[in-house]
Design an enzyme around this catalytic site. Structure first.
Site, PDB file in Angstrom:
ATOM      1  N   ASP A  65       0.844  -1.196   0.000  1.00 35.90           N
ATOM      2  CA  ASP A  65       0.000   0.000   0.000  1.00 35.90           C
ATOM      3  C   ASP A  65       0.879   1.245   0.000  1.00 35.90           C
ATOM      4  O   ASP A  65       1.966   1.214   0.572  1.00 35.90           O
ATOM      5  CB  ASP A  65      -0.808   0.013   1.312  1.00 35.90           C
ATOM      6  CG  ASP A  65      -2.295   0.053   1.073  1.00 35.90           C
ATOM      7  OD1 ASP A  65      -2.734  -0.393   0.006  1.00 35.90           O
ATOM      8  OD2 ASP A  65      -3.014   0.528   1.963  1.00 35.90           O
ATOM      9  N   TYR A  67       2.117   4.748   1.550  1.00 32.64           N
ATOM     10  CA  TYR A  67       2.063   5.292   2.913  1.00 32.64           C
ATOM     11  C   TYR A  67       0.815   6.170   3.040  1.00 32.64           C
ATOM     12  O   TYR A  67       0.462   6.898   2.120  1.00 32.64           O
ATOM     13  CB  TYR A  67       3.295   6.152   3.190  1.00 32.64           C
ATOM     14  CG  TYR A  67       4.602   5.398   3.214  1.00 32.64           C
ATOM     15  CD1 TYR A  67       4.856   4.418   4.174  1.00 32.64           C
ATOM     16  CD2 TYR A  67       5.603   5.684   2.293  1.00 32.64           C
ATOM     17  CE1 TYR A  67       6.060   3.736   4.204  1.00 32.64           C
ATOM     18  CE2 TYR A  67       6.822   5.010   2.311  1.00 32.64           C
ATOM     19  CZ  TYR A  67       7.046   4.038   3.271  1.00 32.64           C
ATOM     20  OH  TYR A  67       8.242   3.366   3.302  1.00 32.64           O
ATOM     21  N   PHE A  78       8.001   2.099  -0.767  1.00 31.06           N
ATOM     22  CA  PHE A  78       9.018   2.245   0.279  1.00 31.06           C
ATOM     23  C   PHE A  78       9.639   3.643   0.347  1.00 31.06           C
ATOM     24  O   PHE A  78      10.270   3.996   1.337  1.00 31.06           O
ATOM     25  CB  PHE A  78      10.142   1.194   0.153  1.00 31.06           C
ATOM     26  CG  PHE A  78       9.675  -0.210   0.396  1.00 31.06           C
ATOM     27  CD1 PHE A  78       9.389  -0.657   1.678  1.00 31.06           C
ATOM     28  CD2 PHE A  78       9.493  -1.092  -0.655  1.00 31.06           C
ATOM     29  CE1 PHE A  78       8.944  -1.953   1.912  1.00 31.06           C
ATOM     30  CE2 PHE A  78       9.034  -2.390  -0.446  1.00 31.06           C
ATOM     31  CZ  PHE A  78       8.764  -2.813   0.856  1.00 31.06           C
ATOM     32  N   HIS A 187       9.903  -9.525   4.937  1.00 32.69           N
ATOM     33  CA  HIS A 187       9.665  -8.090   4.726  1.00 32.69           C
ATOM     34  C   HIS A 187      10.616  -7.277   5.618  1.00 32.69           C
ATOM     35  O   HIS A 187      10.965  -7.720   6.712  1.00 32.69           O
ATOM     36  CB  HIS A 187       8.201  -7.774   5.078  1.00 32.69           C
ATOM     37  CG  HIS A 187       7.729  -6.447   4.589  1.00 32.69           C
ATOM     38  ND1 HIS A 187       7.901  -5.292   5.319  1.00 32.69           N
ATOM     39  CD2 HIS A 187       7.102  -6.090   3.442  1.00 32.69           C
ATOM     40  CE1 HIS A 187       7.383  -4.281   4.633  1.00 32.69           C
ATOM     41  NE2 HIS A 187       6.900  -4.741   3.487  1.00 32.69           N
TER      42      HIS A 187
END
Length: 221
Positions: A65, A67, A78, A187
């Protein structure tokens, strides 16, 4: 609100952009942006494609998703905009790069310089409501980004795919590992990283060694 994907990608994805689900998705997103605060800015929704044209893409990083905090998302998974606090997952990404390649940790979290070298930083969902994680999931973005991954896998060769965590690995199941280098690990979020599923994966040196082995310029991480 206008949505425009860069020409090299539009050419490859035109059949997808014409499908009813995608038109419904854009109607939904348009309404959401009119009635609620959403991220990223409309100009940045397809920014990953603008920075990394289809034929110039060398590495693909799959996120989930955007931020959902203020001033963070700008269309690259990221990555955050300059002058914004570096999020925990990105802190761990930088730490792994330092351990893997000996590079100093940057003082900001903007990864635009990766994108400009051919790193496609693609979230599964390209928009989100402010302060509501996952609020635009299940509306069609996942179908669209699946098509992006499949098109890259089918029509390109010798790409590096970085699949971090279960959702990214699930999304990457159809990638042809005979044609591409597929790197998987936990992750980089603190929850997974602190349990030993992220640190030491050496994905950044592995990617660069592979690129060099096929005569391509490595990424300046």
């Amino acid at each position: 609100m206008t949505f425009d994907i860069s020409p090299s990608w539009k050419k490859k994805l035109n059949h997808e952009l014409e499908k009813p689900y995608f038109k419904e998705l854009l109607e939904f997103v348009t309404e959401e942006y009119k009635s609620k605060e959403c991220f990223p800015h409309p100009d940045n929704i397809f920014k990953a494609f603008e920075f990394s044209p289809f034929e110039e893409t060398k590495v693909v990083i799959l996120g989930q998703d955007p931020y959902h905090g203020y001033g963070q998302a700008h269309g690259l998974c990221f990555s955050v905009q300059p002058n914004v606090k570096v999020p925990p997952s990105l802190v761990n990404i930088f730490r792994e790069i330092k351990d893997d390649l000996g590079k100093p940790v940057p003082d900001h979290g903007n990864l635009k310089h990766w994108a400009e070298q051919g790193v496609l930083m693609l979230n599964a969902t390209l928009t989100v409501r402010a302060k509501e994680a996952g609020s635009h999931q299940g509306k069609g973005w996942e179908k669209f980004t699946d098509a992006v991954v499949s098109t890259l896998s089918n029509e390109r060769e010798n790409l590096v795919f970085m699949l971090w965590g279960g959702p990214a690995q699930k999304k990457g199941r159809k990638i042809d590992s005979n044609k591409h280098l597929v790197l998987t690990s936990g992750h980089p979020s603190p929850l997974a990283a602190n349990r030993g599923y992220w640190f030491g994966n050496k994905h950044f040196s592995k990617a660069n060694n592979y690129l060099k082995s096929i005569g391509k310029k490595p990424i300046e991480w």
